[in-house]
Design a protein around this motif. Structure first.
Motif, PDB file in Angstrom:
ATOM      1  N   ARG A  28      25.156  26.847  40.779  1.00  0.00           N
ATOM      2  CA  ARG A  28      23.966  26.234  41.378  1.00  0.00           C
ATOM      3  C   ARG A  28      23.284  25.252  40.423  1.00  0.00           C
ATOM      4  N   PRO A  29      23.000  25.630  39.158  1.00  0.00           N
ATOM      5  CA  PRO A  29      22.415  24.632  38.244  1.00  0.00           C
ATOM      6  C   PRO A  29      23.300  23.401  38.071  1.00  0.00           C
ATOM      7  N   ARG A  30      24.609  23.588  38.109  1.00  0.00           N
ATOM      8  CA  ARG A  30      25.511  22.454  37.954  1.00  0.00           C
ATOM      9  C   ARG A  30      25.448  21.539  39.175  1.00  0.00           C
ATOM     10  N   GLY A  82      31.652  12.806  41.974  1.00  0.00           N
ATOM     11  CA  GLY A  82      32.296  13.697  42.934  1.00  0.00           C
ATOM     12  C   GLY A  82      33.055  14.812  42.238  1.00  0.00           C
ATOM     13  N   GLU A  83      33.729  14.481  41.143  1.00  0.00           N
ATOM     14  CA  GLU A  83      34.468  15.481  40.379  1.00  0.00           C
ATOM     15  C   GLU A  83      33.529  16.554  39.838  1.00  0.00           C
ATOM     16  N   TRP A  84      32.340  16.131  39.386  1.00  0.00           N
ATOM     17  CA  TRP A  84      31.362  17.092  38.858  1.00  0.00           C
ATOM     18  C   TRP A  84      30.973  18.102  39.930  1.00  0.00           C
ATOM     19  N   LEU A  85      30.642  17.615  41.127  1.00  0.00           N
ATOM     20  CA  LEU A  85      30.226  18.514  42.200  1.00  0.00           C
ATOM     21  C   LEU A  85      31.362  19.417  42.665  1.00  0.00           C
ATOM     22  N   LEU A  86      32.553  18.856  42.826  1.00  0.00           N
ATOM     23  CA  LEU A  86      33.687  19.659  43.256  1.00  0.00           C
ATOM     24  C   LEU A  86      34.022  20.737  42.228  1.00  0.00           C
ATOM     25  N   ASN A  87      33.953  20.377  40.959  1.00  0.00           N
ATOM     26  CA  ASN A  87      34.250  21.333  39.901  1.00  0.00           C
ATOM     27  C   ASN A  87      33.217  22.456  39.868  1.00  0.00           C
TER      28      ASN A  87
END
Length: 328
Positions: A172-174, A211-216
């Motif tokens: 969640r924080p990420r 997008g990679e940050w959210l998917l990860n």
């Protein structure tokens, strides 16, 4: 009687420069006041956008006006009305002196400056060339046209800010960090929200970084690929859906010369007619409660409210690794 042809013989962009300088000298425009946008100049003087851009560029190079993000072009604090360009035309930049320094990066950054200040509607290849002080066709040696330029602009803009190196713990924080970073970029470059629908995503590397940050952040919880990607798209659309109003408001203010508050004041009687009609009692009750302090529509607060609601609702789906809520 001898007809004065001096003004008519003067190039159109210089006649515009003359008029804006006159308005500053006469006190019609004070330091910090917004000067007409390129689109407004084109409409008022009946000239092409490139001519309007050239006029503003001339004033900018002379220090009479300056560009401020989202404020547009305003009268500079150091503007000196005593200088009158009618006494001498500004010397154009020498292509041989400036064009060797022209690069794709300079073109892209200049285009971003224009879009940040005036929106995508104020952007043109000729306008970029005029701002750079080069021949109209010079940017085409580096960029094939406006479509390619906009893609390059988007990639550069999304690369202006990345997510922090120190990764917060917990999904969640990420996710919150990723969404707020995207919002910050759209705040800085509101035209980003105008580039295309979700069904035709921008395939540029620096947007993929976000997008990679959210998917990860969402990966590793047992979600199937479709649910995982749907949540990612939903979060991005929350940012884009609010950010689209940043550009629309700036465009509306530039087109009408009225701020959002001034527009509401102009339409106060329309609002009163709706609330007094008796047809919408709940609306009337809620609006009536704002009588003392008013209602301030804050997009930053709406971003946070929507983000919390989304994540609260999605938490069971993500942490239980199942399908969409209600289908299990």
């Amino acid at each position: 009687m001898t007809k004065d042809t001096g003004s008519a013989a003067r190039p159109p962009y210089l006649r515009i420069v003359d008029e804006i300088r006159r308005r500053i000298a006469d006190g019609e425009l004070a330091p910090g006041d917004r000067v007409p946008s390129t689109r407004r100049i084109a409409e008022e003087w009946g000239v092409a956008l490139a001519t309007a851009t050239k006029a503003l560029t001339t004033l900018r190079l002379e220090g009479v006006v300056e560009t401020r993000p989202r404020a547009g072009t305003v009268v500079a604090r150091s503007a000196s009305p005593a200088h009158d360009p009618r006494t001498a035309a500004p010397t154009p930049a020498s292509p041989s002196a400036t064009e060797p320094e022209l690069t794709r990066e300079r073109i892209v950054r200049t285009a971003i400056e224009i879009a940040d200040a005036e929106g995508l509607s104020g952007l043109s290849m000729r306008g970029v060339a005029a701002r750079l002080g080069v021949a109209a066709m010079s940017p085409y040696r580096y960029v094939s046209g406006k479509d390619e330029l906009v893609l390059l602009m988007a990639d550069a803009a999304y690369g202006d800010q990345g997510c922090p190196v120190d990764v917060p713990e917990g999904w969640r924080p990420r996710v919150e960090t990723g969404v707020r970073t995207l919002w910050s970029l759209h705040r800085r470059h509101p035209w980003l929200a105008q580039l295309g629908p979700l069904t035709r995503p921008l395939l540029v590397p620096n947007l993929m970084v976000h997008g990679e940050w959210l998917l990860n952040a969402l990966d590793g919880h047992g979600l199937d690929a479709t649910t995982l990607f749907d949540i990612h798209v939903l979060l991005y659309s929350h940012v884009q859906g609010l950010a689209v109003h940043l550009e629309r408001e700036a465009h509306a203010e530039a087109a009408t010369g009225r701020s959002d508050q001034q527009w509401m004041d102009d339409h106060a009687s329309d609002l009163r007619e709706l609330t007094d009609s008796g047809r919408f009692p709940t609306f009337a009750k809620v609006v009536g409660s704002f009588a003392d302090e008013g209602y301030d529509l804050r997009l930053d607060a709406l971003l946070e409210l929507g983000l919390k609601a989304l994540l609260d609702g999605l938490t069971p789906t993500i942490e239980e690794g199942g399908g969409p809520a209600g289908t299990r």
